[in-house]
Structures are given as structure tokens and as C-alpha cells.
Design a protein around this motif. Structure first.
Motif, short mmCIF file in Angstrom:
data_model
loop_
_atom_site.label_atom_id
_atom_site.label_comp_id
_atom_site.label_asym_id
_atom_site.label_seq_id
_atom_site.Cartn_x
_atom_site.Cartn_y
_atom_site.Cartn_z
N ALA A 46 76.11 154.70 115.84
CA ALA A 46 75.36 155.20 116.98
C ALA A 46 73.95 155.62 116.56
O ALA A 46 72.96 155.30 117.24
N ALA A 47 73.84 156.31 115.43
CA ALA A 47 72.53 156.77 114.96
C ALA A 47 71.61 155.61 114.63
O ALA A 47 70.40 155.67 114.90
N TYR A 48 72.17 154.54 114.05
CA TYR A 48 71.36 153.36 113.74
C TYR A 48 70.68 152.84 115.01
O TYR A 48 69.55 152.34 114.97
N HIS A 49 71.39 152.94 116.13
CA HIS A 49 70.87 152.42 117.40
C HIS A 49 70.16 153.48 118.23
O HIS A 49 69.68 153.17 119.33
N GLY A 50 70.13 154.71 117.74
CA GLY A 50 69.46 155.76 118.49
C GLY A 50 70.19 156.16 119.76
O GLY A 50 69.57 156.60 120.73
N LEU A 51 71.51 156.01 119.76
CA LEU A 51 72.34 156.35 120.91
C LEU A 51 73.30 157.47 120.54
O LEU A 51 73.65 157.62 119.37
N HIS A 162 73.86 142.00 115.80
CA HIS A 162 73.67 143.27 115.11
C HIS A 162 72.26 143.33 114.52
O HIS A 162 71.87 142.48 113.72
N GLY A 163 71.51 144.32 114.91
CA GLY A 163 70.17 144.50 114.34
C GLY A 163 69.08 143.67 114.96
O GLY A 163 67.91 143.81 114.57
N ALA A 164 69.42 142.82 115.92
CA ALA A 164 68.39 142.02 116.60
C ALA A 164 67.58 142.91 117.54
O ALA A 164 68.08 143.90 118.08
N ARG A 165 66.33 142.55 117.73
CA ARG A 165 65.44 143.31 118.61
C ARG A 165 64.70 142.38 119.56
O ARG A 165 64.44 141.22 119.23
N ASP A 167 61.15 142.97 121.86
CA ASP A 167 60.05 143.88 122.14
C ASP A 167 60.28 145.23 121.47
O ASP A 167 59.99 146.30 122.04
N GLY A 168 60.84 145.18 120.26
CA GLY A 168 61.06 146.37 119.47
C GLY A 168 62.33 147.12 119.78
O GLY A 168 62.68 148.08 119.07
N ARG A 169 63.07 146.70 120.81
CA ARG A 169 64.27 147.43 121.25
C ARG A 169 65.51 146.74 120.69
O ARG A 169 65.69 145.53 120.84
N LEU A 170 66.40 147.52 120.06
CA LEU A 170 67.60 146.96 119.46
C LEU A 170 68.56 146.44 120.52
O LEU A 170 68.74 147.05 121.59
N ALA A 171 69.20 145.31 120.22
CA ALA A 171 70.27 144.81 121.06
C ALA A 171 71.32 145.89 121.22
O ALA A 171 71.71 146.55 120.26
N GLY A 172 71.78 146.08 122.46
CA GLY A 172 72.83 147.04 122.71
C GLY A 172 72.36 148.40 123.16
O GLY A 172 73.17 149.31 123.33
N THR A 173 71.05 148.56 123.41
CA THR A 173 70.52 149.87 123.76
C THR A 173 69.91 149.91 125.16
O THR A 173 69.32 150.92 125.53
N GLY A 175 71.69 148.52 128.25
CA GLY A 175 72.65 148.54 129.34
C GLY A 175 73.43 149.84 129.43
O GLY A 175 73.17 150.82 128.73
N ASP A 176 74.43 149.83 130.33
CA ASP A 176 75.31 150.99 130.47
C ASP A 176 76.22 151.14 129.26
O ASP A 176 76.64 152.24 128.91
N ALA A 177 76.56 150.02 128.64
CA ALA A 177 77.37 150.01 127.43
C ALA A 177 77.10 148.70 126.71
O ALA A 177 76.59 147.75 127.29
N SER A 178 77.45 148.68 125.43
CA SER A 178 77.30 147.44 124.66
C SER A 178 78.49 147.28 123.74
O SER A 178 79.01 148.26 123.20
N ALA A 179 78.93 146.03 123.59
CA ALA A 179 80.14 145.72 122.83
C ALA A 179 79.78 144.94 121.58
O ALA A 179 79.03 143.96 121.65
N PHE A 180 80.35 145.37 120.45
CA PHE A 180 80.09 144.73 119.17
C PHE A 180 81.41 144.26 118.55
O PHE A 180 82.44 144.91 118.71
#
Length: 375
Positions: A46-51, A162-165, A167-173, A175-180
Motif C-alpha cells: 500500500a505504501a509503495y502506491h501511496g494508498l 506492477h509499477g507502471a505509470r 502521467d506519473g500516476r501508478l497503475a492501481g491508484t 479507481g475505487d479499487a485495484s486488483a493485482f
């Protein structure tokens, strides 16, 4: 020795001591299910994604399914997604009792064509599942506008990003939720199955924690149904904690391999021949797979195997809507022309961080030879 699209053995040799230490730590901890390793990984991912919230689950398919259920998707609802994806995306939607509704993808980057989404919205639509495919991200801004306008939920499928961005924003950050997924082949892969759901929504997080544990909060007391037994394993969680510290290095290695492919094969592109991956403006590709195109794909793959012992695969040879298992959806062939045309041309070259330059050069030289000698 056969060259495969993916291999983990060299990476394991390099990381063996750390991986085995992770196993030993869990086995000696006295807690084998939902212990400190799961809690630690959830906090760190969660911290890696800032969530603020992460719930570890048993695999990526259930990550999508439970995220949708936590967002209120029920039987009879509709969920908009794409057919150019791994089947588990749609298996998960189908498993909620909702109906998958497909839109086509863009020819240039194989990602959801967001211009087609609003026309697919009906009174039954409850959610959108954009798939961040092959290692780069769908443009989320149009989807967020559509979701706000129509009161929809968004669950990002980040199994390949995982780790893709963007416009500087990480995938998964977004929507309402993101699944990995943490299937071993992934950019962040475990040594077995694993998955996780990220969210900034406390209600979604609370629902996720109940859903993965039989619908319980307290032991033996079910708060809601349906519930599932869908917990991330302690051993896999501890391995993932160790590997998470190396995620950015894995991504850098993948990008270096992609750059060598571009240098070694770029002059073969054009004039109806080989097409290399296109990076959409604003995207920072992590190259989960390195997907190329050729109009004589099947012959190219066959010759590489027969002449050079290079075994490639296709991600993916059958669009989901063409599979017998989804015939009940009634989606006709020809209804998603870009998706169907891509499925006839795409194939994947070897891509994993420990791929040596010598082995990659073999693939490049072999592919050049095969393309040069096509009748």
C-alpha cells in the motif's frame, strides 16, 4: 537448451538465500496464516502506491472478483471490460454473477478504447474493469469522467502492470479499487499464487477483509455473505516483502531488455512486417510481456521452434468472447474487430529480468533470420 518466454531459475539462484530465509522466518514464527508477513506486505505494498489500504488474497482472479463484490457488484449487474485480456479477468466478473460487456481495444497499444465505453453503459451497468495490459496503463481520465456521470465503480486490473505509470500516476491508484496478481511470471511474482486489492475507500477495504475470510470479522461469526476462503499465504507474503524492495530494479532490467529488442529489431519494422510494442504518450511501460506483431505469426513461431529451439507464446490467441466457455454471453465473432485481428498477429518474445544478453541476442538473430527467409 530450449529458450522460453519466461524462466525464473537464474533469478532464484541469485536470490536463493533471501528466499529461503523468508521461508525459514515464517516457519519459525509460530503463525502460518494471516500473520505478521501478510500484515507487513499489505502495509508495504500500500505504501509503495501511496494508498492507505491493501488486502492480500490467494490469487489475482479472486482479487478482481472480491474487489468487484466489495464495490457492490451483484448478480444481474453489467461490468464493462475488454476481450483482449487473460481469461481470468472475465472469469472473475462472471463469478460475481454479473454480465461482462466487452468494448474493443486500440490497435496501436492493445488497450481499452475508452472512446467506446460510454456507449456500452446501460441501466444495468455497475462497474468498469480497465485492464492495464502487457505493462502499460489505460488512460483513466475518460473512465473517471464516465464513472462520475453514471455513478459507476472502477476496479483496475493491474495483474500485468506492477509499477507502471501513466502521467506519473501508478497503475492501481485511480479507481475505487485495484486488483493485482503475484503469479510467478508477473513483474512482482511470488513462488506460487497470490494476489492483493488496493483501495483508498475504507468501506471497500472493510468489505474486502470480510470477503476473503468467510465473510467474518470475528472468528466463527459471519457478518456477510457470500464469503470466501481467499487469504494470501504467509510464506508467499514474506517472499513478496523481500522482492518488493527489488521491484524497481526488476522494472529497470525489463526496460533494458526492451531497449535491446528495439535496437536489434527496429529496422525490420514497417512495410507490413514486424511491429514492435508502441508506448502510448504519457505511459511508462514495465514490459510484463514483450508483445510484437507479424501477419505470418504462426509460421514465424513454428520456424523459430523447429530451427532454433525457441519456444514463444501468444498473449492471447483466443479473445475471451470467442471461447466456448463464454458462449452464453452471445457475443458474435466480428463484433470486436481490432481485438480479433490482433489475436491473429500477436506473439511474445522472451522477457524476464534475468534474461542474459547472449540469450536475447540468440532470439534477435534467429528472428531476423526467420523473417529474412520467409517465402
Amino acid at each position: 537448451m530450449t529458450t522460453h518466454v519466461w524462466d525464473y531459475l537464474a533469478e532464484y539462484e541469485a536470490e536463493r538465500d533471501d528466499i529461503l530465509d523468508a521461508v525459514q522466518q515464517v516457519f519459525a514464527s509460530g503463525r502460518l496464516v494471516l500473520g505478521e508477513s501478510v500484515r507487513g506486505f499489505e502495509a508495504e505494498f500500500a505504501a509503495y502506491h501511496g494508498l492507505p489500504h491493501c488486502t492480500g488474497v490467494d490469487n489475482g482472479t479472486n482479487a478482481v472478483k472480491l474487489a468487484l463484490e466489495a464495490c457492490g457488484v451483484c448478480p444481474g449487474d453489467e461490468v464493462i471490460t475488454v476481450s483482449n485480456t487473460a481469461a481470468p479477468t472475465v472469469v472473475a466478473i462472471d463469478g460475481t454473477g454479473a454480465t461482462p460487456v466487452f468494448v474493443d481495444v486500440r490497435a496501436e497499444d492493445h488497450l481499452m478504447d475508452t472512446d467506446l465505453v460510454e456507449a456500452a453503459v446501460t441501466a444495468r451497468t455497475k462497474a468498469i474493469v480497465p485492464v492495464h495490459l502487457y505493462g502499460q496503463c489505460v488512460d483513466m481520465e475518460p473512465l473517471l469522467r464516465i464513472a462520475r456521470t453514471h455513478g459507476l465503480r472502477i476496479v483496475e486490473d493491474c495483474a500485468q502492470a506492477h509499477g507502471a505509470r501513466r502521467d506519473g500516476r501508478l497503475a492501481g491508484t485511480a479507481g475505487d479499487a485495484s486488483a493485482f496478481s503475484f503469479y510467478p511470471t508477473k513483474v512482482l511474482g511470488a513462488y506460487g499464487d497470490g494476489g492483493a486489492v488496493l483501495t483508498a475507500d475504507e468501506d471497500v477495504d472493510r468489505a474486502m477483509r470480510r470477503l476473503r475470510y468467510y465473510g467474518m470479522e470475528d472468528v466463527y461469526y459471519v457478518e456477510r455473505t457470500p464469503g470466501h476462503n481467499s487469504r494470501l499465504d504467509e510464506v508467499q507474503a514474506e517472499i513478496l516483502r523481500r522482492k518488493l524492495t527489488r521491484l524497481d530494479t526488476y522494472i529497470a532490467d525489463r526496460r533494458a531488455i526492451a531497449e535491446r529488442y528495439a535496437q536489434g529489431l527496429g529496422d525490420l519494422c514497417g512495410s507490413g512486417g514486424l511491429e514492435l510494442p508502441a508506448i502510448t504518450e504519457g505511459n511508462e511501460h514495465v514490459y510484463y510481456v514483450y508483445v510484437v506483431r507479424h501477419p505470418r505469426r504462426d509460421e514465424v513461431i513454428r520456424r523459430l521452434r523447429e530451427r532454433y529451439d525457441i519456444a514463444l507464446n501468444i498473449s492471447y490467441p483466443w479473445p475471451v468472447h470467442t471461447m466456448r466457455g463464454f458462449a452464453h454471453l452471445g457475443v458474435e465473432q466480428g463484433s470486436l474487430p481490432v481485438t480479433e485481428e490482433l489475436a491473429r498477429r500477436i506473439f511474445s518474445l522472451p522477457m524476464y529480468p534475468s534474461l542474459t544478453q547472449a540469450r536475447q541476442d540468440k532470439v534477435i538473430d534467429a528472428l531476423r533470420d526467420v523473417l529474412r527467409t520467409l517465402d
